[in-house]
Design an enzyme around this catalytic site. Structure first.
Site, short mmCIF file in Angstrom:
data_model
loop_
_atom_site.label_atom_id
_atom_site.label_comp_id
_atom_site.label_asym_id
_atom_site.label_seq_id
_atom_site.Cartn_x
_atom_site.Cartn_y
_atom_site.Cartn_z
N ASP A 78 -0.65 1.25 -4.32
CA ASP A 78 -1.56 0.30 -4.97
C ASP A 78 -2.88 0.93 -5.35
O ASP A 78 -3.81 0.24 -5.75
CB ASP A 78 -1.78 -0.93 -4.09
N ASP B 253 -1.86 6.27 -3.55
CA ASP B 253 -0.76 5.54 -2.92
C ASP B 253 -0.28 4.45 -3.87
O ASP B 253 -0.73 4.35 -5.01
CB ASP B 253 -1.16 4.99 -1.56
N ASP C 10 -5.38 2.24 -3.75
CA ASP C 10 -6.64 2.00 -3.04
C ASP C 10 -6.94 3.11 -2.04
O ASP C 10 -7.86 3.00 -1.24
CB ASP C 10 -6.65 0.63 -2.35
N SER D 140 0.82 -1.21 0.00
CA SER D 140 0.00 0.00 0.00
C SER D 140 0.85 1.26 0.00
O SER D 140 1.62 1.49 -0.92
CB SER D 140 -0.97 -0.06 1.19
#
Length: 349
Positions: free
Chosen positions: A282, A280, A284, A136
């Site tokens: 990834d 960020d 999400d 993340s």
């Protein structure tokens, strides 16, 4: 939360089948692992330093046992595997795929992909499950393994506990030890599937939303958003200015992205943009800034976004779901609009 149905007796039979084995076939690299005493699964999958906690042998066994658990509850369909741009991603993806295929599972590797993209593809193609390799917003040296059930939601806690229990109580388990010959899975490389997620994002907006004439800055954090973000925003008619727009495992999240907004603020003002978004690693999570460089955080984004579907009668029960960290002012403002806010634990499915 929609829990993934797991046949506990089936999984137990799988574990029992392997307990009599004391040695692994040569060349497979299976063997005892030194695991921490604390639980492996946190609020969002398994996370740690790549090469320390997250090694190839551990990832292989995670893949094997996750395959057994997921297939016990959903006996058909492939498992989607995606990753962000971290340098350790390909290593972990290969090891997971080895474990999954040794459990007889078909694997679709999509390569660079966002976490929401893996969730969408898992549900869209009726897969047995999905796996995202990412830490993340954390630094480049970290990584993580996140699981999704066949409905695209994060894997239910009971299934996570079964995977960890199997890891901890049968660490020498390996394929090929049963009474019958194993059924080996296959790996298929499907980077083309990322485009399906892009279509899912922008096509429903095209008849009703246009950003024509607007200038938008995107900070993609050298991560998974680089795969689609510019194309998705450009499809709305916006002029897009990209920052940190190539996948770079050495620089993912470093002084950029949703946790470091200074470069986004500066770019919005320098280019006289209308707004900017920072993702960020990834993709999400997102933070926004307005034309004056003022931060628009998640509470504001949910509040502004929620009004549009609510006014069109497209927001079920006028309800927004956020975490326990949601601002009280946001809750009261949304209730003043006639809406309802539900709070969940951080990392909740």
């Amino acid at each position: 939360m929609v829990a993934v149905p797991i046949q506990h007796q089936s999984v137990q039979r799988i574990a029992d089948k392997f307990k009599s084995s004391s040695s692994a076939p040569s060349g497979l690299g299976w063997g005892p692992l030194l695991l921490p005493s604390v639980p492996l699964f946190g609020t969002d999958g398994i996370r740690g330093k790549a090469g320390e906690l997250l090694t190839a042998p551990l990832a292989m066994q995670i893949g094997f046992w996750a395959g057994q658990v997921l297939m016990a509850g959903s006996p058909s369909g492939p498992i989607i595997v995606g990753q962000d741009s971290r340098n350790s991603g390909p290593m972990l993806a290969s090891a997971l795929a080895s474990g999954l295929t040794s459990a007889g599972v078909e694997v679709w590797q999509v390569g660079l992909c966002t976490t929401p993209g893996v969730a969408f593809l898992t549900e869209h193609f009726q897969c047995a499950g999905g796996i995202m390799i990412s830490a993340s917003h954390n630094p480049p040296a970290d990584n993580g393994i996140k699981f999704f059930g066949p409905d695209g939601t994060k894997l239910a806690s009971d299934a996570q506990k079964r995977i960890e229990s199997l890891l901890r109580h049968d660490l020498t388990a390996q394929p090929g030890c049963g009474e019958t010959a194993p059924s080996w899975g296959q790996v298929h490389y499907r980077p083309d599937l990322g485009d399906r997620y892009g279509d899912f994002l922008h096509k429903p907006l095209q008849p009703v939303l246009t950003l024509s004439g607007m200038r938008v800055v995107l900070d993609m954090a050298w991560g998974a958003a680089t795969r689609l973000a510019e194309a998705v925003f450009s499809a709305t008619g916006a002029e897009v200015i990209g920052l940190h727009g190539q996948p770079d495992g050495d620089r993912i999240n470093v002084n950029c992205g949703s946790t470091h907004l200074d470069s986004l603020k500066a770019a919005v003002q320098e280019h006289r943009a209308d707004l900017g978004f920072a993702f960020d690693g990834d993709a999400d999570r997102v933070m926004a800034v307005d034309a004056q460089g003022r931060v628009v955080d998640g509470d504001y984004i949910l509040y502004f976004w929620g009004q549009t579907p609510r006014q069109g009668n497209h927001l079920p029960e006028d309800t927004i779901i956020s975490t326990v960290m949601a601002n009280l002012g946001f809750e009261r403002a949304w209730q003043h609009q006639g809406g309802k806010l539900i709070r969940t634990a951080v990392g909740d499915q």
